[in-house]
Design an enzyme around this catalytic site. Structure first.
Site, PDB file in Angstrom:
ATOM      1  N   HIS A 160      19.105   1.040   5.613  1.00 50.17           N
ATOM      2  CA  HIS A 160      18.049   2.056   5.527  1.00 50.17           C
ATOM      3  C   HIS A 160      18.346   3.099   6.614  1.00 50.17           C
ATOM      4  O   HIS A 160      18.933   2.772   7.638  1.00 50.17           O
ATOM      5  CB  HIS A 160      16.712   1.353   5.808  1.00 50.17           C
ATOM      6  CG  HIS A 160      15.507   2.193   5.544  1.00 50.17           C
ATOM      7  ND1 HIS A 160      15.023   3.111   6.444  1.00 50.17           N
ATOM      8  CD2 HIS A 160      14.666   2.233   4.482  1.00 50.17           C
ATOM      9  CE1 HIS A 160      13.929   3.664   5.942  1.00 50.17           C
ATOM     10  NE2 HIS A 160      13.696   3.174   4.750  1.00 50.17           N
ATOM     11  N   ASP A 237      17.389  -6.366  10.628  1.00 46.22           N
ATOM     12  CA  ASP A 237      16.275  -5.567  10.111  1.00 46.22           C
ATOM     13  C   ASP A 237      15.599  -6.386   9.004  1.00 46.22           C
ATOM     14  O   ASP A 237      16.121  -6.517   7.907  1.00 46.22           O
ATOM     15  CB  ASP A 237      16.839  -4.240   9.570  1.00 46.22           C
ATOM     16  CG  ASP A 237      15.834  -3.459   8.736  1.00 46.22           C
ATOM     17  OD1 ASP A 237      14.677  -3.931   8.565  1.00 46.22           O
ATOM     18  OD2 ASP A 237      16.200  -2.375   8.250  1.00 46.22           O
ATOM     19  N   GLN A 240      12.277  -5.939   4.813  1.00 45.93           N
ATOM     20  CA  GLN A 240      12.089  -6.378   3.432  1.00 45.93           C
ATOM     21  C   GLN A 240      12.119  -7.892   3.291  1.00 45.93           C
ATOM     22  O   GLN A 240      11.682  -8.421   2.272  1.00 45.93           O
ATOM     23  CB  GLN A 240      13.173  -5.770   2.527  1.00 45.93           C
ATOM     24  CG  GLN A 240      13.158  -4.264   2.443  1.00 45.93           C
ATOM     25  CD  GLN A 240      11.903  -3.728   1.781  1.00 45.93           C
ATOM     26  OE1 GLN A 240      11.201  -4.448   1.081  1.00 45.93           O
ATOM     27  NE2 GLN A 240      11.607  -2.462   2.011  1.00 45.93           N
ATOM     28  N   LYS A 263       4.544  -4.158   5.020  1.00 52.42           N
ATOM     29  CA  LYS A 263       5.332  -4.668   3.892  1.00 52.42           C
ATOM     30  C   LYS A 263       5.060  -6.147   3.649  1.00 52.42           C
ATOM     31  O   LYS A 263       5.586  -6.740   2.726  1.00 52.42           O
ATOM     32  CB  LYS A 263       6.819  -4.421   4.141  1.00 52.42           C
ATOM     33  CG  LYS A 263       7.169  -2.916   4.145  1.00 52.42           C
ATOM     34  CD  LYS A 263       8.654  -2.704   4.110  1.00 52.42           C
ATOM     35  CE  LYS A 263       9.078  -1.312   4.536  1.00 52.42           C
ATOM     36  NZ  LYS A 263       8.786  -0.261   3.571  1.00 52.42           N
ATOM     37  N   CYS A 401      15.662   6.205   0.932  1.00 52.85           N
ATOM     38  CA  CYS A 401      16.098   6.286   2.330  1.00 52.85           C
ATOM     39  C   CYS A 401      17.400   5.530   2.567  1.00 52.85           C
ATOM     40  O   CYS A 401      17.652   5.021   3.663  1.00 52.85           O
ATOM     41  CB  CYS A 401      15.024   5.799   3.297  1.00 52.85           C
ATOM     42  SG  CYS A 401      13.531   6.764   3.243  1.00 52.85           S
TER      43      CYS A 401
END
Lengths: 443, 150
Positions: A160, A237, A240, A263, A401
């Site tokens: 991202h 990261d 998600q 999220k 993104c």
């Protein structure tokens, strides 16, 4: 069709497609997982989310844009209302009851996050605005002191922008170099290439756990092991991944892990940076202000202990509390059960999309979750999105993104379906019916 | 469905499928790049302006049906127009796609452009429809920098 009719409960009288899917199930899954799918009560879960009861453009809302943000269960909404109705006060400073109560609730949320990630201490849990701020914090605070000219930062081709740009800024400041781990056509990292890129100049490897555009679940444990062998630090990261797969930061072994509250059914404006204690201890503060100090004179300031050293100013108190509530909600359903249910809907969705003439799936890794990115021949994703919206189906269209991913596949954009625990096979049917309308209009 | 049909009119679908003047114009003395970072639409417009008149115009690029059709229809409308007329049409087009319904629009004057009136019901798509026009505006103003819709 009413919203209730859209929810197809697993185990219900099976139309033809379910039979086919069951055959797939038998081949692809063990019995244990099947059992979990069958006990998962998606109707009850849908009932927890008030927004899902609404209609858009006169159609029941089919919300398939969960990678952008998830909807919130009533108890998360209630937690915010309750905080402002009963508890509101500033934290870590008041002698009065409300401040003590607010402080306790805020710190209880930290304990929930610590348990959720299996961190070894609450000192390792820093509340931030979101995943983006968490990565910026590491790049700024850790990166500025540990990188110099010629040092290397490894990211992957599927990152991202928020896991690219902070490192580019760091490179500009320090003279470090950004290197990119390539991916194959399915959307898997090329691990051989990764190993070749790892070298004595590699200082940090920062990769996404679950790709927001492709759905690929990266082998973060192996990535971390290899990076550590090369003497590099690792940031994962997890924006998600946390709503879809169980995460254990000690098992992964990563040095930093970042995610956003919104999220995972929590509010916006709150996120988490996990960092190993010894690293956080050695890092300089990211921002200065109140709460992050233990004493201040005009000559010298002593910083507060972890994690407060990184939490300057009055934080997002109700956000942290509501994030705790959201995590407890997820834990109550169980991430294993959520993952099994979502996999069922994902596999069904992939199958239905591939049956639709002109559809190509982008991101076909065998290790994936939640995401179905696709392009429809002859129709731009933006047009697909507009027409689906009129059918009540909310998806994301565009580059998500991740412009380097779009470039990798030679496409300007995709249409993206992203699932959450409340999505159903029936909603996939609504999506596919919507796509038929798209084809009708454009034929 | 009726709003959708209003948006995706036959004319628009036809121009999307068979864009007119979709080529590089070798004789161009003005050109500009336009970009919509939100959806990744790209357009380059080429103009040949002689004595204040657009004698030829073309475009290249990729984008959604609305942006492609808008660029295509625009080239057919602007060919032969003076620069002043083009600027006037740019303003009218902008009004057409953003009008809130309270203003009376002169459909006759807008001619072919009137097919884009459905766009105003879809605020997320206004930028798609206006990208090519902004780009022409920039090309005529000889702006060196690529224009974006942001």
């Amino acid at each position: 069709m009413t919203p209730a009719q859209l929810g197809v409960r697993a185990g219900q009288t099976a139309p033809e497609w379910q039979e086919t899917a069951r055959e797939e199930d038998k081949r692809m899954r063990n019995g244990e997982l099947n059992k979990r799918v069958n006990t998962f009560d998606v109707d009850a879960i849908r009932n927890d989310f008030p927004i899902l009861k609404q209609c858009v453009h006169g159609r029941p809302l089919v919300y398939l844009d969960n990678a952008a943000t998830t909807q919130k269960p009533q108890e998360v909404i209630d937690a915010i209302v309750r905080y402002y109705t009963e508890t509101n006060a500033n934290i870590h400073r008041g002698v009065h009851l409300l401040s003590e109560k607010a402080t306790k609730e805020h710190e209880d949320a930290r304990k929930i996050v610590k348990r959720f990630l299996n961190a070894s201490s609450t000192q390792e849990i820093v509340f931030v605005r979101g995943c983006t701020e968490a990565i910026n914090l590491v790049a700024d605070s850790w990166g500025s002191e540990n990188l110099g000219p010629g040092d290397e930062i490894l990211v992957s081709n599927m990152e991202h922008h928020s896991n690219i740009v902070p490192w580019q800024l760091l490179c500009q400041r320090t003279g470090a170099v950004l290197k990119v781990i390539p991916i194959d056509d399915a959307g898997d990292l090329l691990m051989d290439e990764y190993q070749k890129l790892l070298g004595p100049r590699t200082k940090i490897v920062s990769v996404v756990h679950l790709s927001n555009a492709l759905g690929t679940i990266n082998p973060v444990r192996e990535i971390t092991r290899l990076a550590h062998e090369a003497g590099a630090r690792v940031l994962i990261d997890g924006a998600q991944s946390v709503p879809h797969i169980p995460v254990d930061v000690q098992d992964i072994g990563c040095d930093f892990f970042a995610f956003s509250g919104h999220k995972i059914y929590g509010p916006t404006g709150i996120g988490v940076l996990y960092g190993k204690r010894e690293l956080l201890e050695a890092m300089r503060p990211y921002q200065g202000g109140g709460d992050m100090i233990s004493s201040v004179t005009f000559e010298e300031t002593t910083y507060n202990a972890l994690p407060y050293k990184f939490e300057a100013g009055t934080p997002n108190i109700e956000g942290a509390i509501a994030l705790g509530t959201a995590i407890e909600y997820v834990e109550r359903i169980g991430l294993e059960a959520i993952a099994a249910h979502e996999r069922d809907v994902l596999e069904y969705g992939a199958q239905r999309l591939l049956e639709t003439p002109g559809v190509t799936l982008i991101g076909t890794s065998r290790h994936k979750a939640s995401i179905l990115s696709f392009v429809l021949e002859g129709v731009h994703p933006h047009d697909v999105g507009t027409i689906l919206d009129q059918e009540g189906v909310a998806i994301r269209t565009g580059h998500h993104c991740v412009q380097p991913v779009m470039k990798r596949y030679g496409i300007p954009a995709t249409a993206r379906v992203s699932l959450a625990c409340y999505n159903t096979r029936g909603e996939i049917d609504a999506l596919v019916a919507g796509l038929k309308k798209v084809v009708e209009i454009f034929s | 469905m009726s709003e959708l049909r209003e948006l995706y009119q036959e004319v628009i679908l036809d121009h999307n499928k068979k864009p007119r003047n979709f080529r590089v114009l070798e004789t161009a003395n003005h050109h500009a790049d336009g970009h919509n970072p939100l959806c990744g639409d790209n357009v380059t417009v080429y103009l040949d302006v002689e004595d204040g008149v657009i004698t030829d115009i073309s475009f290249q690029g990729s984008g959604c049906a609305i942006s492609k059709a808008s660029a295509s229809v625009m080239t057919t409308v602007l060919k032969g127009k003076s620069v002043a007329e083009a600027e006037d049409l740019f303003n009218q087009f902008h009004e057409l796609v953003t009008a809130d319904g309270s203003e009376e629009l002169d459909a006759d004057h807008l001619g072919k452009l009137a097919v884009f009136s459905g766009v105003r019901e879809f605020p997320a798509r206004v930028k798609c429809a206006s990208l090519a026009w902004h780009t022409v505006h920039a090309a005529l103003a000889a702006t060196e920098k690529p224009v974006t819709t942001e």
